[in-house]
Design a protein around this motif. Structure first.
Motif, PDB file in Angstrom:
ATOM      1  N   GLU A 365       0.874  -1.165   0.000  1.00  0.00           N
ATOM      2  CA  GLU A 365       0.000   0.000   0.000  1.00  0.00           C
ATOM      3  C   GLU A 365       0.914   1.220   0.000  1.00  0.00           C
ATOM      4  O   GLU A 365       2.111   1.090   0.223  1.00  0.00           O
ATOM      5  N   PRO A 366       0.345   2.393  -0.222  1.00  0.00           N
ATOM      6  CA  PRO A 366       1.196   3.577  -0.258  1.00  0.00           C
ATOM      7  C   PRO A 366       1.957   3.773   1.060  1.00  0.00           C
ATOM      8  O   PRO A 366       1.400   3.602   2.139  1.00  0.00           O
ATOM      9  N   LEU A 367       3.234   4.091   0.930  1.00  0.00           N
ATOM     10  CA  LEU A 367       4.047   4.396   2.108  1.00  0.00           C
ATOM     11  C   LEU A 367       4.064   5.916   2.244  1.00  0.00           C
ATOM     12  O   LEU A 367       4.715   6.610   1.461  1.00  0.00           O
ATOM     13  N   ASP A 368       3.340   6.420   3.232  1.00  0.00           N
ATOM     14  CA  ASP A 368       3.255   7.869   3.381  1.00  0.00           C
ATOM     15  C   ASP A 368       4.565   8.421   3.923  1.00  0.00           C
ATOM     16  O   ASP A 368       5.292   7.758   4.643  1.00  0.00           O
ATOM     17  N   GLU A 369       4.832   9.660   3.551  1.00  0.00           N
ATOM     18  CA  GLU A 369       6.132  10.247   3.868  1.00  0.00           C
ATOM     19  C   GLU A 369       6.415  10.334   5.370  1.00  0.00           C
ATOM     20  O   GLU A 369       7.516   9.994   5.798  1.00  0.00           O
ATOM     21  N   PRO A 370       5.446  10.756   6.201  1.00  0.00           N
ATOM     22  CA  PRO A 370       5.761  10.825   7.631  1.00  0.00           C
ATOM     23  C   PRO A 370       6.191   9.468   8.205  1.00  0.00           C
ATOM     24  O   PRO A 370       7.129   9.390   9.005  1.00  0.00           O
ATOM     25  N   THR A 371       5.539   8.404   7.768  1.00  0.00           N
ATOM     26  CA  THR A 371       5.912   7.081   8.264  1.00  0.00           C
ATOM     27  C   THR A 371       7.295   6.684   7.746  1.00  0.00           C
ATOM     28  O   THR A 371       8.137   6.176   8.497  1.00  0.00           O
ATOM     29  N   ALA A 372       7.537   6.936   6.460  1.00  0.00           N
ATOM     30  CA  ALA A 372       8.835   6.597   5.881  1.00  0.00           C
ATOM     31  C   ALA A 372       9.952   7.351   6.588  1.00  0.00           C
ATOM     32  O   ALA A 372      10.993   6.787   6.932  1.00  0.00           O
ATOM     33  N   GLN A 373       9.694   8.635   6.852  1.00  0.00           N
ATOM     34  CA  GLN A 373      10.709   9.462   7.491  1.00  0.00           C
ATOM     35  C   GLN A 373      10.990   8.980   8.913  1.00  0.00           C
ATOM     36  O   GLN A 373      12.130   8.872   9.330  1.00  0.00           O
ATOM     37  N   TRP A 374       9.933   8.665   9.622  1.00  0.00           N
ATOM     38  CA  TRP A 374      10.086   8.225  11.008  1.00  0.00           C
ATOM     39  C   TRP A 374      10.916   6.948  11.090  1.00  0.00           C
ATOM     40  O   TRP A 374      11.895   6.873  11.823  1.00  0.00           O
ATOM     41  N   ILE A 375      10.552   5.953  10.307  1.00  0.00           N
ATOM     42  CA  ILE A 375      11.234   4.663  10.438  1.00  0.00           C
ATOM     43  C   ILE A 375      12.667   4.745   9.894  1.00  0.00           C
ATOM     44  O   ILE A 375      13.593   4.124  10.412  1.00  0.00           O
ATOM     45  N   THR A 376      12.869   5.580   8.867  1.00  0.00           N
ATOM     46  CA  THR A 376      14.231   5.765   8.358  1.00  0.00           C
ATOM     47  C   THR A 376      15.105   6.392   9.436  1.00  0.00           C
ATOM     48  O   THR A 376      16.236   5.957   9.674  1.00  0.00           O
ATOM     49  N   GLY A 377      14.551   7.394  10.109  1.00  0.00           N
ATOM     50  CA  GLY A 377      15.299   8.052  11.181  1.00  0.00           C
ATOM     51  C   GLY A 377      15.614   7.087  12.313  1.00  0.00           C
ATOM     52  O   GLY A 377      16.714   7.083  12.867  1.00  0.00           O
ATOM     53  N   MET A 378      14.661   6.251  12.658  1.00  0.00           N
ATOM     54  CA  MET A 378      14.851   5.316  13.759  1.00  0.00           C
ATOM     55  C   MET A 378      15.914   4.276  13.432  1.00  0.00           C
ATOM     56  O   MET A 378      16.724   3.920  14.266  1.00  0.00           O
ATOM     57  N   LEU A 379      15.883   3.744  12.217  1.00  0.00           N
ATOM     58  CA  LEU A 379      16.787   2.648  11.869  1.00  0.00           C
ATOM     59  C   LEU A 379      18.138   3.144  11.370  1.00  0.00           C
ATOM     60  O   LEU A 379      19.156   2.473  11.538  1.00  0.00           O
ATOM     61  N   GLY A 380      18.125   4.315  10.714  1.00  0.00           N
ATOM     62  CA  GLY A 380      19.355   4.806  10.108  1.00  0.00           C
ATOM     63  C   GLY A 380      19.807   3.919   8.954  1.00  0.00           C
ATOM     64  O   GLY A 380      21.006   3.788   8.679  1.00  0.00           O
ATOM     65  N   LYS A 381      18.876   3.246   8.304  1.00  0.00           N
ATOM     66  CA  LYS A 381      19.190   2.385   7.144  1.00  0.00           C
ATOM     67  C   LYS A 381      18.151   2.676   6.067  1.00  0.00           C
ATOM     68  O   LYS A 381      17.073   3.188   6.360  1.00  0.00           O
ATOM     69  N   PRO A 382      18.456   2.274   4.834  1.00  0.00           N
ATOM     70  CA  PRO A 382      17.483   2.529   3.773  1.00  0.00           C
ATOM     71  C   PRO A 382      16.162   1.798   4.021  1.00  0.00           C
ATOM     72  O   PRO A 382      16.154   0.614   4.341  1.00  0.00           O
TER      73      PRO A 382
END
Ligand code: ATP
Ligand code: MG
Length: 628
Positions: A365-382
């Motif tokens: 399903e669509p990956l919304d930007e706020p969610t993508a940004q949050w999890i990217t920041g948390m993991l520090g990985k692509p």
């Protein structure tokens, strides 16, 4: 290697490209022809080749990695985990195949598998593949009615189930559901094989039809069942689409092309090699479960983790603990699941040693930007968005870090995968659109290996559903998309959901993206609703992060409207904004926009067989009664 070069070759010289890729799997007899495209749009990859999915996923690895873990199942429902090496899995799959044969199941017979995420579900799938039986896995959360429909479509020789599944600590007995489905079905299976986990005391039992697995397994342990070699284009399995836009379609998959496509994607997309660990949080009942919990990782000799339970049980750190414990390299999940985790303490992630983890892939399903940004920041990985369909069987749009890692662009699942000739077509002219112009996302046939071969038993529906939308013979994804000048594709919503406001065409996704960027909003659904003057107008249903009083909801609604006007222009201004506590979703977590639209326009809601929580529709009805 550069993506562009490999991609270009894959679409410009498909026979050479796929001819070379064939070497990724074992062939009992090599194909006569890489591609037979004599009856477009039907195509046969690796025509004449003989192979077997089970042999490639299990037997082939015994020489080099018999002692390596093949499958780890973890259940936070039954509080147990089980580990199987390739050797042990070989033994279990052979025993299961021998049991199938004792129950008179053979090549070409269909077997419906209705089980939770447990090891025996995987063994059952592989055992079917071994003897050439066609499995049809039905998600264990579906009700008797859904199961009955799929039984009637497949007309199985056998149904395999478990005594029960569990969800959030609650036991859900499967056997009574199966019994009910068999009553409703017009072609019920002659046998029902039950794998019992000891979760249910009094299981209803029909002598003569029902068979207990454990006893038969005992008798069949150490029986070696010879592999049935299949022509590459024989059906391997059936799997239904999610039913988001209507009645689910029974996707039929082949053998050889599917195996090759998965093996290729494990390296180029998921960057997982033999001996490395992949953790997909999917259910085996979905396309991701088939391709990346079972066949993909096993075909290349990796270790696959299969998880039964909620993502927040015993706490929201469970998946990251598993990543740490099993040294997971690539993880695969869905935006819905990450949105659930986002509501919990960040320490559930930051306290874990995730040094082995390279990527998180998200799809469905669509990956919304706020969610993508949050999890990217948390993991520090692509965090890699990938777009596909049950029909395609493997990602159609994504980034390919196994070739080279292009930068992630939030909101976009990236580029066409190898072998996919993806285009964006103008609906009225049927011509390709220019960069930054909206259109329908299509695949120029022949579809690459791995994609569906037809709809089970219904070639006519296959042609009319996918290939009848344009003058030119093109596979329509039925999704609406745009490609930017750098080649990144963005999905704007389903073609059914395009909103036409006074001649301006807007994707529901564009408006949802804008609204979900508003700080107070947790999730939003946008639909087009009939309007006498403008044709259609956007209507919003939004869940707020914090439930507030009426005034807070009015403020939030004003804020959302202002944001949409600011970002997309006045034409996109939502006519009404309803603040709700739940949105109707399918069991696979997808928004059922068509049911929202039907309620607002006061029409019958249509096929709701895959709706997760009927209470969500009541919530919408109440919101409509209250008014925006
Ligand atoms: P049905 O075809 O029965 O209506 P469905 O399309 O939801 O159901 P699936 O095959 O499970 O069934 O889902 C595929 C669809 O999910 C795609 O066509 C697309 O609309 C959506 N989708 C999948 N991945 C993504 C993604 N990364 N971004 C945006 N949308 C996605
Ligand atoms: Mg679909």
């Amino acid at each position: 290697m550069a993506y562009e070069d490999v991609y270009r070759r894959s679409v410009e010289q498909p026979e050479q490209f796929w001819g070379e890729q064939a070497a990724r799997i074992y062939w009992h007899r090599p194909p006569d022809r890489v591609l037979d495209y004599s009856h477009p749009p039907f195509r046969q990859w690796y025509a004449g080749g003989l192979t077997n999915l089970c042999y490639n996923a299990v037997d082939r690895h015994l020489a080099d990695r018999a002692g390596q873990l093949a499958l780890v199942t973890i259940s936070t429902e039954t509080n147990s985990s089980r580990e199987f090496t390739y050797q042990q899995m070989h033994r279990e799959v052979n025993a299961f195949a021998a049991v199938l044969q004792r129950l008179q199941v053979g090549e070409g017979d269909r077997v419906v598998i209705y089980m939770p995420n447990m090891a025996e579900a995987v063994f059952a799938m592989l055992a079917c593949a071994r003897i050439g039986a066609i499995h049809s896995v039905v998600f264990g959360g579906f009700a008797a009615h859904n199961l009955a429909l799929r039984i009637d479509d497949a007309q199985p020789a056998l149904l395999i189930t478990a005594d029960a599944g569990m969800r959030g600590g609650k036991v859900i007995a499967y056997k009574p559901l199966v019994d009910e489905a068999c009553l409703q079905a017009s072609a019920p299976p002659p046998h029902v094989l039950v794998v019992s986990r000891g979760l249910v005391d009094d299981m209803p039992w029909q002598e003569g039809r029902d068979v207990e697995y454990a006893g038969l397994r005992e008798q069949c342990l150490d029986v070696e069942v010879p592999v049935t070699w299949l022509e590459s284009n024989q059906p391997s399995y059936l799997l239904y689409t999610s039913g988001t836009t209507g009645k689910p379609k029974g996707v039929q998959r082949d053998v050889g092309g599917y195996a090759v496509a998965l093996a290729l994607s494990m390296e180029t997309v998921f960057d997982v090699g033999p001996g490395q660990v992949m953790f997909s949080t999917s259910d085996v009942g979905w396309a991701v479960g088939h391709s990346y919990n079972v066949y993909g990782p096993l075909i290349i000799g990796a270790t696959s983790l299969l998880y039964e339970g909620l993502p927040i049980q015993p706490d929201a750190g469970i998946w990251w603990s598993l990543c740490e414990q099993y040294r997971v390299r690539t993880m695969f999940s869905s935006p819905t699941a990450i949105r659930v985790l986002k509501k919990h303490d960040r320490r559930f992630i930051s306290d874990r040693d995730l040094s082995s983890l390279r990527y998180l892939f998200l799809a469905g399903e669509p990956l919304d930007e706020p969610t993508a940004q949050w999890i990217t920041g948390m993991l520090g990985k692509p965090v890699i968005d990938n777009y596909w369909q049950t029909e395609t069987g493997w990602p159609a749009l994504t980034l390919l870090p196994g070739l080279d890692m292009k930068p992630v662009r939030f909101g976009s699942p990236g580029f066409a995968n190898l072998g996919y000739r993806m285009k964006i077509i103008d609906e009225s002219t049927g011509k390709e659109v220019a960069a930054n112009q909206k259109g329908v996302l299509v695949i120029q046939p022949p579809l690459p290996p791995g994609c569906m071969t037809t709809i089970w038993g219904d070639d006519a529906r296959f042609l009319s559903s996918y290939f009848s939308h344009f003058k030119e013979l093109l596979y329509s994804s039925l999704d609406w998309a745009i490609r930017d000048e750098d080649g990144y594709t963005f999905i704007l919503g389903r073609t059914d959901d395009v909103i036409n406001v006074a001649g301006h065409r807007l994707g529901t996704r564009e408006i949802e993206e804008s609204i979900s960027g508003f700080p107070a909003v947790a999730e939003a659904a946008v639909i087009g609703v009939r309007d006498e003057i403008k044709g259609q107008v956007p209507v919003v249903f939004a869940i707020l992060k914090q439930a507030g009083d009426g005034a807070a909801a009015v403020d939030a609604a004003e804020g959302m409207r202002a944001r949409v006007v600011d970002q997309l222009g006045a034409v996109a201004r939502p006519a009404r904004v309803y603040v709700v506590n739940a949105l109707p979703k399918t069991r696979s977590g997808k928004l059922l926009r068509r049911s929202l639209q039907a309620l607002v326009e006061d029409r019958p809601t249509g096929d709701l067989s895959t709706l997760d929580d009927p209470g969500a529709l009541d919530e919408i009805r109440r919101a409509l009664a209250r008014g925006a």
